[in-house]
Design a protein around this motif. Structure first.
Motif, mmCIF file in Angstrom:
data_model
loop_
_atom_site.group_PDB
_atom_site.id
_atom_site.type_symbol
_atom_site.label_atom_id
_atom_site.label_comp_id
_atom_site.label_asym_id
_atom_site.label_seq_id
_atom_site.Cartn_x
_atom_site.Cartn_y
_atom_site.Cartn_z
ATOM 1 N N MET A 297 0.910 -1.262 0.041
ATOM 2 C CA MET A 297 0.109 -0.100 -0.076
ATOM 3 C C MET A 297 0.798 1.166 0.055
ATOM 4 N N ASN A 298 2.277 1.252 -0.235
ATOM 5 C CA ASN A 298 3.012 2.165 -0.117
ATOM 6 C C ASN A 298 2.580 3.237 -1.300
ATOM 7 N N ALA A 434 3.043 10.790 1.267
ATOM 8 C CA ALA A 434 3.164 9.305 1.096
ATOM 9 C C ALA A 434 2.369 8.786 2.335
ATOM 10 N N SER A 435 1.811 7.370 2.029
ATOM 11 C CA SER A 435 1.039 6.836 3.204
ATOM 12 C C SER A 435 1.451 5.314 2.907
ATOM 13 N N ASN A 436 1.285 4.476 4.073
ATOM 14 C CA ASN A 436 1.326 3.026 4.000
ATOM 15 C C ASN A 436 0.589 2.468 5.166
ATOM 16 N N PRO A 437 -0.680 2.287 5.186
ATOM 17 C CA PRO A 437 -1.233 1.676 6.288
ATOM 18 C C PRO A 437 -1.120 0.104 6.513
ATOM 19 N N ASN A 438 -0.411 -0.386 5.444
ATOM 20 C CA ASN A 438 -0.009 -1.786 5.894
ATOM 21 C C ASN A 438 0.981 -2.241 6.877
ATOM 22 N N LEU A 446 -9.926 -2.060 7.477
ATOM 23 C CA LEU A 446 -8.721 -1.371 8.221
ATOM 24 C C LEU A 446 -8.128 -0.208 7.380
ATOM 25 N N ILE A 447 -7.775 -0.561 6.358
ATOM 26 C CA ILE A 447 -7.043 0.534 5.344
ATOM 27 C C ILE A 447 -7.881 1.615 4.982
ATOM 28 N N MET A 448 -9.147 1.261 4.736
ATOM 29 C CA MET A 448 -9.978 2.123 4.372
ATOM 30 C C MET A 448 -10.557 3.443 5.299
ATOM 31 N N HIS A 449 -10.879 2.613 6.572
ATOM 32 C CA HIS A 449 -11.192 3.589 7.800
ATOM 33 C C HIS A 449 -10.059 4.205 8.400
ATOM 34 N N TYR A 450 -8.723 3.754 8.124
ATOM 35 C CA TYR A 450 -7.649 4.507 8.456
ATOM 36 C C TYR A 450 -7.586 5.945 7.782
ATOM 37 N N ASN A 451 -8.219 5.691 6.519
ATOM 38 C CA ASN A 451 -8.212 7.187 5.707
ATOM 39 C C ASN A 451 -9.553 7.968 5.624
ATOM 40 N N ALA A 528 11.724 -9.574 2.352
ATOM 41 C CA ALA A 528 11.608 -7.797 2.296
ATOM 42 C C ALA A 528 10.021 -7.731 2.475
ATOM 43 N N GLN A 529 9.649 -6.392 3.232
ATOM 44 C CA GLN A 529 8.119 -6.471 3.480
ATOM 45 C C GLN A 529 7.646 -4.851 2.762
ATOM 46 N N PRO A 530 6.454 -4.859 2.596
ATOM 47 C CA PRO A 530 5.834 -3.829 1.757
ATOM 48 C C PRO A 530 5.406 -2.813 2.591
ATOM 49 N N TYR A 531 6.118 -2.713 3.926
ATOM 50 C CA TYR A 531 5.812 -1.490 4.805
ATOM 51 C C TYR A 531 6.971 -1.114 5.536
ATOM 52 N N PRO A 532 7.109 0.128 6.002
ATOM 53 C CA PRO A 532 8.580 0.509 6.559
ATOM 54 C C PRO A 532 9.103 -0.456 7.656
#
Length: 542
Positions: A297-298, A434-438, A446-451, A528-532
């Protein structure tokens, strides 16, 4: 699920951002944090003896001075570290996000039940030697669910979790408001903390500053804000993912050049680093390192001030999205490590399908929409965070908008400066960030309610929550949360994402990969993970 800031109207927004570290989740970390190629002596520790006794050194491209309170933080560094220090009843695989038993002895057999009972792992102890009990579990969930206590974690639980009850010293029951299978993976966001420590006066402030005592495989040995945090294996840990490294030293180096330098060359002082710039991939690979990306989601998103004309007109917002040459952006700025957004969700999300409105590069359509809206001679200042890869993308946006007759000025600033303006309700036109709720999870709810949500922080920034379309959207989102049938719920989420896409109030332009580099001659088990951040719970020395 209600959004993660739905319950924080009483909390001053600057304080919320400061203490939750939400700036880290929303727009990486301010580049004002100085590079930490030097610092306390422990920063340079890479030895500690040969073989299994040597220290693993990691380089994290985000600050370690955000909130460390697990109920509050969205800081990339602190969340990654807390995953090694604390445990939830269940934790999740860092890639698949499938739940596994952590402090609890097993995953509930029926995800659709409205009561989940958990037995705590026999012999589990906190790092100060005290046993983990049901009282500690109830203590944490009571804080999260307390209507008078505003936490980031509340938004992940309060809509579906009614209460957590103590059965006896080793058993607890979670009582749900309705069936919510996604809640199992969210339990990793409720790290169990010792009541005898964090119920003391001032203890939550200490947690924010960096005090961390959990039951996980690693003890926080030392913490130097803006420099480094060190870890030691917890000898009494008896859980499922034991520490493979006797010591770890995580350096925070926000600036790209010194971060790359620390992982590369004959004198490399670290074995692994995250947040690798695309331009350095070839250099690192030629030096023998493995560099791998995680696509999730980055994203680079545009956020419009709907109270500032003409951005109250959906046609103008759409026009500006259609105008962007995303192909060029991906080629030039992201070096091929990205995809144009075809939904709010990234393509690998389990709930993904292309939205009904997809913003393919179409400058003629953009011009037509502006003409329909009666807009000409538009001048825009893009207020942007100065995160390096975002700054790399901005020239393409400017060139694209200039090409349709929109005179565009770029104004990249430190992340804190950008969001201070938002918090102070200063006027603006468009924000690029930039954003990454992952880092919280993969489930679309979860992702949509975060935003998005009626009192969501992002919706406060856009000044859109009172719009009639927004009000209907939020009701659709609430209905989807409570839908028991998984396939129906997925369809409902996809349908309301169509509205989000059409409205383009806060919407991604591109989804991009996050790159991690490591030395395969020294480390194995890295993914490697898709979030920080990084997760080393399944890694070991080669």
């Amino acid at each position: 699920m209600r959004d993660v800031t739905h319950d924080v109207p009483a909390l001053h927004r600057r304080s919320f951002l400061k203490y939750t570290g939400a700036l880290g989740a929303a727009a990486a970390v301010s580049a004002s944090l100085s590079a930490c190629s030097s610092g306390p002596e422990s920063t340079n520790e890479t030895g500690g003896g040969g073989g299994a006794n040597r220290t693993l050194t990691a380089v994290i491209g985000y600050g370690n001075d955000g909130s460390w309170d697990p109920t509050q933080t969205a800081s990339a560094f602190c969340m990654a570290a807390n995953n090694h220090i604390y445990e939830g009843l269940l934790d999740t695989d860092p890639i698949s996000r499938e739940p596994y038993a952590a402090l609890a002895t097993q995953v509930p057999a029926d995800p659709n039940a409205t009561s989940w009972k958990f037995t705590l792992r026999a012999g589990a102890r906190f790092h100060d030697g005290k046993p983990v009990t049901a009282d500690d579990v109830v203590f944490v969930f009571d804080r999260i669910l307390d209507p008078k206590t505003q936490t980031l974690a509340k938004g992940f639980f309060v809509s579906w979790l009614k209460e957590v009850r103590k059965i006896d010293a080793q058993n607890v029951e979670l009582v749900l408001k309705f069936p919510f299978p996604d809640g199992l993976s969210r339990l990793t966001l409720a790290k169990i903390m010792p009541k005898h420590v964090f119920s003391q006066p001032g203890a939550w402030d200490e947690a924010i500053k960096g005090k961390a005592i959990g039951s996980g495989p690693y003890i926080q040995a030392a913490h130097h804000p803006k420099s480094n945090t060190t870890f030691e294996a917890y000898p009494d840990y008896n859980g499922p993912r034991k520490a493979a490294f006797k010591k770890m030293n995580w350096l925070t180096i926000v600036d790209a050049a010194p971060r790359v330098a620390r992982i590369s060359g004959a004198s490399a002082g670290a074995q692994i680093a995250d947040n690798i710039p695309y331009a350095n991939i070839g250099q690192l690979e030629s030096g023998g390192l493995t560099v791998a990306g995680g696509a999730g989601m980055n994203n680079l998103f545009l956020m419009f001030n709907t109270r500032h004309k003409p951005f109250d007109d959906v046609r103008v917002r759409q026009a500006l999205h259609y105008a962007i040459d995303t192909g060029k952006m991906i080629e030039v700025a992201l070096k091929g490590h990205g995809k144009p957004s075809s939904s709010f969700l990234n393509q690998s999300n389990p709930s993904f399908r292309p939205a009904k409105t997809v913003y393919d590069y179409d400058p003629d359509k953009a011009k037509a929409l502006l003409k329909q809206a009666g807009v000409s001679g538009l001048k825009i200042e893009i207020l942007a965070v100065n995160v390096s890869w975002i700054v790399d993308c901005l020239p393409t946006i400017k060139a694209s908008w200039d090409a349709i007759g929109v005179q565009t000025t770029l104004s990249p600033q430190e992340t804190t400066a950008v969001f201070t303006k938002m918090d102070q309700k200063q006027d603006y036109q468009v924000v690029a960030a930039a954003s990454n709720p992952n880092q919280f999870g993969l489930d679309a709810d979860l992702i949509m309610h975060y935003n998005y949500g009626p009192e969501n922080l992002w919706m406060q920034y856009t000044r859109w929550a009172d719009n009639s379309v927004a009000k209907a959207l939020f009701k659709d989102m609430d209905r989807a949360t409570q839908e028991p049938d998984a396939e129906k719920k997925k369809t409902m989420v996809q349908d309301y994402i169509d509205i989000v896409a059409e409205q383009a109030v806060l919407y991604p332009v591109v989804h991009n990969e996050l790159m991690t580099a490591w030395n395969p001659k020294e480390l194995t088990g890295i993914r490697a993970q898709p979030y920080p951040g990084i997760n080393l719970l399944q890694a070991k020395w080669a």
